[in-house]
Structure formats: structure tokens, C-alpha cells
Design an enzyme around this catalytic site. Structure first.
Site, PDB file in Angstrom:
ATOM      1  N   ASP A  28      45.440  43.600  45.078  1.00  0.00           N
ATOM      2  CA  ASP A  28      44.144  43.596  46.079  1.00  0.00           C
ATOM      3  C   ASP A  28      44.105  44.190  47.209  1.00  0.00           C
ATOM      4  OD1 ASP A  28      41.651  42.296  46.537  1.00  0.00           O
ATOM      5  OD2 ASP A  28      42.340  40.408  47.146  1.00  0.00           O
ATOM      6  N   HIS A  45      41.176  52.845  46.415  1.00  0.00           N
ATOM      7  CA  HIS A  45      41.495  52.856  44.992  1.00  0.00           C
ATOM      8  C   HIS A  45      42.532  53.802  44.841  1.00  0.00           C
ATOM      9  CE1 HIS A  45      38.940  49.450  44.461  1.00  0.00           C
ATOM     10  NE2 HIS A  45      38.057  50.006  44.365  1.00  0.00           N
ATOM     11  N   LEU A 139      60.652  50.277  30.610  1.00  0.00           N
ATOM     12  CA  LEU A 139      59.646  49.319  30.983  1.00  0.00           C
ATOM     13  C   LEU A 139      58.457  49.388  30.266  1.00  0.00           C
ATOM     14  CD1 LEU A 139      58.966  47.884  34.008  1.00  0.00           C
ATOM     15  CD2 LEU A 139      57.412  49.645  34.166  1.00  0.00           C
TER      16      LEU A 139
HETATM   17  C1  FPP Z   1      41.327  45.145  44.176  1.00  0.00           C
HETATM   18  O1  FPP Z   1      40.974  45.676  45.518  1.00  0.00           O
HETATM   19  C2  FPP Z   1      41.412  46.370  43.473  1.00  0.00           C
HETATM   20  C3  FPP Z   1      40.615  46.677  42.202  1.00  0.00           C
HETATM   21  C4  FPP Z   1      39.520  46.076  41.973  1.00  0.00           C
HETATM   22  C5  FPP Z   1      41.217  47.840  41.469  1.00  0.00           C
HETATM   23  C6  FPP Z   1      42.582  48.254  41.447  1.00  0.00           C
HETATM   24  C7  FPP Z   1      43.112  49.312  40.859  1.00  0.00           C
HETATM   25  C8  FPP Z   1      43.840  50.285  41.148  1.00  0.00           C
HETATM   26  C9  FPP Z   1      44.892  49.823  42.098  1.00  0.00           C
HETATM   27  C10 FPP Z   1      43.877  51.563  40.872  1.00  0.00           C
HETATM   28  C11 FPP Z   1      44.169  51.700  39.314  1.00  0.00           C
HETATM   29  C12 FPP Z   1      43.337  51.419  38.434  1.00  0.00           C
HETATM   30  C13 FPP Z   1      42.389  52.219  37.822  1.00  0.00           C
HETATM   31  C14 FPP Z   1      40.913  51.356  37.315  1.00  0.00           C
HETATM   32  C15 FPP Z   1      41.981  53.440  38.097  1.00  0.00           C
HETATM   33  P1  FPP Z   1      39.431  45.304  46.120  1.00  0.00           P
HETATM   34  O2  FPP Z   1      38.684  46.523  46.024  1.00  0.00           O
HETATM   35  O3  FPP Z   1      38.858  43.907  45.816  1.00  0.00           O
HETATM   36  O4  FPP Z   1      39.995  45.223  47.623  1.00  0.00           O
HETATM   37  P2  FPP Z   1      39.036  44.358  48.807  1.00  0.00           P
HETATM   38  O5  FPP Z   1      39.565  42.931  48.233  1.00  0.00           O
HETATM   39  O6  FPP Z   1      40.036  44.916  49.993  1.00  0.00           O
HETATM   40  O7  FPP Z   1      37.674  44.548  48.774  1.00  0.00           O
END
Ligand code: FPP
Length: 263
Positions: A28, A45, A139
Site C-alpha cells: 500500500d 504504481h 521461491l
Molecule cells: C495500493 O496502493 C497498491 C495497489 C492497488 C497496486 C499495487 C501494485 C503494484 C505494487 C504494482 C504491481 C502490480 C500490478 C498490477 C502491475 P494505493 O494505490 O492504494 O496507494 P494509496 O493508499 O497511497 O492511494
């Protein structure tokens, strides 16, 4: 100075015996990382993919056997359309780029989640990544995508019923999407929030939880080592008492019903 730093790093590394077999992560904080830099959320992301690559390598190096990450939840489809399409593009690009490296590092990739309804290019990327890494042994990387813990429990129950079996804990456990790995020993969530958000609800019953204030793009090897060191200090009791756990003659690690070896 450098000696002192080296020494601290060494003492922080947990002994091999207490390295968790299975680590699960709610990655997150990508959006906030980007917003703080006046960048579009997708840039966060993108940085998150780099952080994931680093984390996979670090887990391989530390002897973790399975890593499960929450990449896209069943609920994430409700995000703004440009963020969803950006994430899909990122996934397709990352798979094409990263799979050869993952294969070389001995990583076996599994996608966990509802597959029906995914676009052809996503479904193909997933199938290729899984096929190209199938025989790797160092892994197991479970990428939870279009995944929710409640979805998993519902699909497992439907599977057990369709097989005409009774809805027992053991049958449900065997039908869960993560039946190929032991339950996570350690669940990490970055980004400062302290909740599971529908991640591994069944499997995290006895997991140790670790919450990091670091945003996912900032979660580096030192942050992982901090989580592993915290895990190494925890006393896991699995419903027993401290005295029982200290006694080597009390090896019960999980309910006998879920541990056929002890049955
Ligand atoms: C949460 O942060 C993160 C996600 C919803 C996506 C996590 C994805 C990756 C780490 C990249 C790899 C995955 C893919 C599908 C390419 P958030 O966006 O909710 O962050 P915030 O809480 O700061 O808004």
C-alpha cells in the site's frame, strides 16, 4: 562509522531458523508516493513494480520460500478508469520484462484470483508467466490479482460442494487458491494503515502481522529486514500456552484436522 553500520545490519538480520517460510504483503501507498511528488498515481504504481522486484530478490536471498503480494483487489476495478487501465498496461509490460529475470532467479510465478472476465492480453501474459516459471524451485511468488479473501472462501466452498464433499475445514483448506503453499507466517502491510482489506482472510488466521509506515515504493531491503527481525522476536503459540510452546515435546503447530501428517 562504516563498521558500526555494518554491525547493526548484521545484528538486525534474523537467524536462518526463524526466517518465515511464507511472507505476504499488502503493497500500500503507491498513490500517496506519487501524489506527494505531484505525479499521476500510475507513476507510483510504476515505482511499486520496482519495489516489488527488489523485494522478490531480497526474499530469495534471505531464504523465504513463498511470497504472496496483493497486486490488484476485486474492489480495485472501482478506481478511476485511467488508473485501472494504467495498472493493466503496467502489468502486461512488467510481465514481459520481468519474467526472464524471475525465471533466472528460480522464481515460480502463480496468479491467484478470479480469471474469468480478464482481457485476452492479461490472460495471455498470466499464462505465459506461469508456464515459463513452472519448474522453478527457489521461491514461489503468488501475485494476487483480481483477488479478494471473501472471493477465495466462496470459490473454495463452491468447489467443495461441486465435488460432493462435506464443508469441513480440511476440504475448504484444500480448495483455497493458495493450497499449494503453507499459510503465511508473516503478513506485512506498508503505507501506515492497519487492516487486512480482504487479503488472505482464511490463511492469515495465525499469521504474525507487521505494519510499516513506509509507502510501498520506499519499502527497501532494510525495511524488509526490520519486518523479518520483528517476526523473529515474536512468540507464536497457535492456541497453546507459552510453557507448552517452550516444551520441545509439544510440537502441535496447527489443528490436526488441517495437518494430515499428524493425523
Ligand atoms: C495500493 O496502493 C497498491 C495497489 C492497488 C497496486 C499495487 C501494485 C503494484 C505494487 C504494482 C504491481 C502490480 C500490478 C498490477 C502491475 P494505493 O494505490 O492504494 O496507494 P494509496 O493508499 O497511497 O492511494
Amino acid at each position: 562509522m562504516s563498521l558500526g553500520l555494518k554491525k547493526r545490519a548484521q545484528t538486525q538480520a534474523p537467524p536462518a531458523a526463524v526466517v518465515p517460510q511464507h511472507v505476504a504483503i499488502v503493497m500500500d501507498g503507491n498513490g500517496r508516493w506519487a501524489t506527494r511528488r505531484l505525479l499521476p498515481r500510475v507513476a507510483g504504481h510504476k515505482q511499486g513494480v520496482d519495489s516489488l522486484r527488489r523485494c522478490v530478490k531480497a526474499c530469495v536471498d534471505r531464504g523465504v520460500a513463498a511470497l504472496s503480494v496483493f497486486a490488484f483487489s476485486s474492489e480495485n476495478w472501482n478506481r478511476p478508469a485511467d488508473e485501472v487501465s494504467g495498472l493493466m498496461d503496467l502489468l502486461v509490460g512488467a510481465l514481459a520484462r520481468e519474467v526472464p529475470r524471475l525465471a533466472a532467479d528460480g522464481v515460480q510465478v502463480h496468479f491467484i484470483g478470479e480469471r474469468s472476465g480478464l482481457s485476452a492480453r492479461i490472460a495471455e501474459g498470466i499464462a505465459q508467466a506461469e508456464a515459463a516459471t513452472r519448474s522453478n524451485q527457489r521461491l514461489v511468488l503468488n501475485i494476487c490479482f483480481n483477488y479478494g479473501g471473501r472471493w477465495d472462501m466462496a470459490q473454495a466452498a463452491a468447489k467443495v460442494v461441486a465435488q460432493g464433499l462435506p464443508l469441513t475445514e480440511l476440504n475448504l483448506d484444500r480448495a483455497m487458491a493458495l493450497a499449494h503453499v503453507p499459510d503465511p507466517d508473516l503478513v506485512i502491510r506498508t503505507g501506515g494503515e492497519q487492516r487486512l482489506s480482504n487479503f488472505l482472510l482464511w490463511q492469515s488466521a495465525y499469521s504474525e502481522l507487521f505494519f510499516s509506515d513506509k509507502l510501498w515504493p520506499e519499502f527497501d531491503e532494510a525495511a524488509l529486514d526490520e519486518a523479518l527481525a520483528a517476526f523473529a522476536r515474536r512468540e507464536r503459540r497457535f492456541g497453546q500456552t507459552s510453557a507448552q510452546r517452550a516444551d520441545a515435546a509439544a510440537p502441535l503447530a496447527e489443528p490436526a484436522a488441517l495437518n494430515p501428517a499428524s493425523a
